[in-house]
Design an enzyme around this catalytic site. Structure first.
Site, PDB file in Angstrom:
ATOM      1  N   LYS A 181       0.836  -1.209   0.000  1.00  0.00           N
ATOM      2  CA  LYS A 181       0.000   0.000   0.000  1.00  0.00           C
ATOM      3  C   LYS A 181       0.873   1.261   0.000  1.00  0.00           C
ATOM      4  O   LYS A 181       1.867   1.332   0.721  1.00  0.00           O
ATOM      5  CB  LYS A 181      -0.908  -0.005   1.240  1.00  0.00           C
ATOM      6  CG  LYS A 181      -1.881  -1.183   1.240  1.00  0.00           C
ATOM      7  CD  LYS A 181      -2.728  -1.211   2.492  1.00  0.00           C
ATOM      8  CE  LYS A 181      -1.923  -1.530   3.721  1.00  0.00           C
ATOM      9  NZ  LYS A 181      -2.752  -1.818   4.906  1.00  0.00           N
ATOM     10  N   THR A 213      -8.824   9.223   8.805  1.00  0.00           N
ATOM     11  CA  THR A 213      -7.969   8.191   8.207  1.00  0.00           C
ATOM     12  C   THR A 213      -7.760   6.995   9.134  1.00  0.00           C
ATOM     13  O   THR A 213      -7.001   6.087   8.811  1.00  0.00           O
ATOM     14  CB  THR A 213      -6.584   8.770   7.861  1.00  0.00           C
ATOM     15  OG1 THR A 213      -6.038   9.323   9.081  1.00  0.00           O
ATOM     16  CG2 THR A 213      -6.669   9.844   6.799  1.00  0.00           C
ATOM     17  N   GLY A 215      -8.103   3.569  10.561  1.00  0.00           N
ATOM     18  CA  GLY A 215      -8.664   2.289  10.109  1.00  0.00           C
ATOM     19  C   GLY A 215      -8.708   2.109   8.598  1.00  0.00           C
ATOM     20  O   GLY A 215      -9.393   1.199   8.113  1.00  0.00           O
ATOM     21  N   THR A 216      -7.938   2.919   7.853  1.00  0.00           N
ATOM     22  CA  THR A 216      -7.953   2.776   6.385  1.00  0.00           C
ATOM     23  C   THR A 216      -7.488   1.372   5.960  1.00  0.00           C
ATOM     24  O   THR A 216      -8.081   0.769   5.066  1.00  0.00           O
ATOM     25  CB  THR A 216      -7.045   3.823   5.702  1.00  0.00           C
ATOM     26  OG1 THR A 216      -5.855   3.934   6.463  1.00  0.00           O
ATOM     27  CG2 THR A 216      -7.685   5.186   5.616  1.00  0.00           C
ATOM     28  N   GLY A 217      -6.427   0.880   6.629  1.00  0.00           N
ATOM     29  CA  GLY A 217      -5.897  -0.450   6.264  1.00  0.00           C
ATOM     30  C   GLY A 217      -6.913  -1.544   6.551  1.00  0.00           C
ATOM     31  O   GLY A 217      -7.057  -2.495   5.777  1.00  0.00           O
ATOM     32  N   CYS A 218      -7.622  -1.404   7.671  1.00  0.00           N
ATOM     33  CA  CYS A 218      -8.642  -2.404   8.039  1.00  0.00           C
ATOM     34  C   CYS A 218      -9.757  -2.393   6.992  1.00  0.00           C
ATOM     35  O   CYS A 218     -10.237  -3.441   6.551  1.00  0.00           O
ATOM     36  CB  CYS A 218      -9.254  -2.090   9.402  1.00  0.00           C
ATOM     37  SG  CYS A 218      -8.061  -1.951  10.740  1.00  0.00           S
TER      38      CYS A 218
HETATM   39  N1  PLP Z   1      -6.958  -0.584  16.581  1.00  0.00           N
HETATM   40  C1  PLP Z   1      -7.115  -1.746  15.975  1.00  0.00           C
HETATM   41  C2  PLP Z   1      -8.005  -2.754  16.586  1.00  0.00           C
HETATM   42  C3  PLP Z   1      -6.465  -1.984  14.756  1.00  0.00           C
HETATM   43  O1  PLP Z   1      -6.620  -3.154  14.107  1.00  0.00           O
HETATM   44  C4  PLP Z   1      -5.634  -0.974  14.191  1.00  0.00           C
HETATM   45  C5  PLP Z   1      -4.938  -1.166  12.927  1.00  0.00           C
HETATM   46  O2  PLP Z   1      -5.062  -2.137  12.240  1.00  0.00           O
HETATM   47  C6  PLP Z   1      -5.511   0.224  14.879  1.00  0.00           C
HETATM   48  C7  PLP Z   1      -6.176   0.380  16.065  1.00  0.00           C
HETATM   49  C8  PLP Z   1      -4.701   1.365  14.354  1.00  0.00           C
HETATM   50  O3  PLP Z   1      -5.366   1.973  13.322  1.00  0.00           O
HETATM   51  P1  PLP Z   1      -4.762   3.299  12.688  1.00  0.00           P
HETATM   52  O4  PLP Z   1      -3.293   3.118  12.650  1.00  0.00           O
HETATM   53  O5  PLP Z   1      -5.376   3.357  11.316  1.00  0.00           O
HETATM   54  O6  PLP Z   1      -5.220   4.428  13.545  1.00  0.00           O
END
Ligand code: PLP
Length: 271
Positions: A181, A213, A215-218
């Site tokens: 990504k 932004t 949770g974009t990866g999730c």
């Molecule tokens: N919390 C959970 C349960 C996650 O799975 C993730 C990332 O995968 C995060 C927090 C962090 O998300 P971000 O880095 O997008 O804020």
């Protein structure tokens, strides 16, 4: 005339619990349902977090993770699996065992290691186990820039001229395919590179200037899993998911949450 009901495509998400609602199983469920699937949700860890970041994390016991999975999978069929935060080696071992026992397919792994706020979401010593035991079971892994550097021991900064070399390096780690990504990169557009045995495809969308932004990866990985559950090809699933994320980011200002303080440094949920 008889109506023939098609089964609803089902996606199992195995991920962390985010009370703020923007990452982990919460955003996975919202995404899977928005795209016409049904989400089964198994949690690996509780977290305490808000718009400022992840403050604490408590993994579930390996026994409880196994029971959540086997109780569900003894009963229902799943068409695809999205895996997110795994926290530690013992939980990875359980997931590997269960994926094999139930011969699950269409497995998309977001190799979550650290939150953008800097909290470690996977123990360092668990990285090798994830690579050796879990990667070979995956239809796709979706590392970001920081995860790529951790996996390859590199100092890659997200320059497009290096991306294909990096993506090919990740592909050699054993998953069926890799999506590197570009969201954290330095290029003007967000370019993601998909490596499959048949070759490399780069997919680009404009960057969206937004505080939403978290949770974009999730969201991306669960959208890919939902399209795979609907029997789209991997390439179409990735393109569809990337497009969905781009559209949701563009519309993300519609989500207008109220806060207790005027902290401007927020990372907010997408929807
Ligand atoms: N919390 C959970 C349960 C996650 O799975 C993730 C990332 O995968 C995060 C927090 C962090 O998300 P971000 O880095 O997008 O804020």
């Amino acid at each position: 005339m008889k109506t023939i009901f098609k089964p609803t495509p089902t996606v199992l998400t195995i991920a962390g619990f985010d009370p703020y609602g923007g990452a982990g199983i919460q955003i996975d469920s919202k995404t899977i349902h928005a795209l016409g699937g049904y989400a089964y949700t198994v949690t690996t860890a509780l977290t305490a977090q808000n718009s400022q970041g992840v403050y604490a994390l408590e993994p579930v016991s390996p026994e409880m993770l196994r029971l959540q999975l086997t109780t569900l999978l003894d009963d229902v069929k799943v068409d695809a699996v999205k895996i997110g935060m795994l926290a530690n080696t013992a939980l990875i071992e359980v997931v590997v065992d269960v994926l094999k026992k139930y011969a699950l397919s269409n497995i998309v792994l977001d190799p979550v290691m650290i939150s953008s706020s800097g909290k470690e979401l996977l123990e360092e010593e668990a990285v090798d186990v994830m690579v050796q035991r879990l990667f070979p079971l995956c239809r796709l892994i979706t590392p970001n820039l920081m995860e790529t550097n951790a996996l390859l021991g590199t100092q890659y900064k997200g320059e497009m001229k290096e991306s294909i070399v990096m993506a090919n390096g990740l592909f050699k780690l054993g998953a069926d395919a890799v999506l590197l990504k570009g969201g954290h990169g330095i290029e003007k557009e967000a370019v993601d590179c998909l490596v499959e045995p048949s070759g490399v495809t780069c997919i680009s969308t404009p960057r969206v200037n937004t505080s939403h932004t978290h949770g974009t990866g999730c969201m991306l990985s669960s959208a890919i899993a939902t399209y795979l559950a609907q029997t789209f090809t991997l390439k179409s699933s990735v393109k569809g998911a990337k497009n969905f994320l781009y559209e949701r980011l563009q519309a993300s200002k519609d989500l207008n949450l109220s806060y207790q303080s005027n902290n401007h440094d927020k990372k907010e949920p997408i929807f």
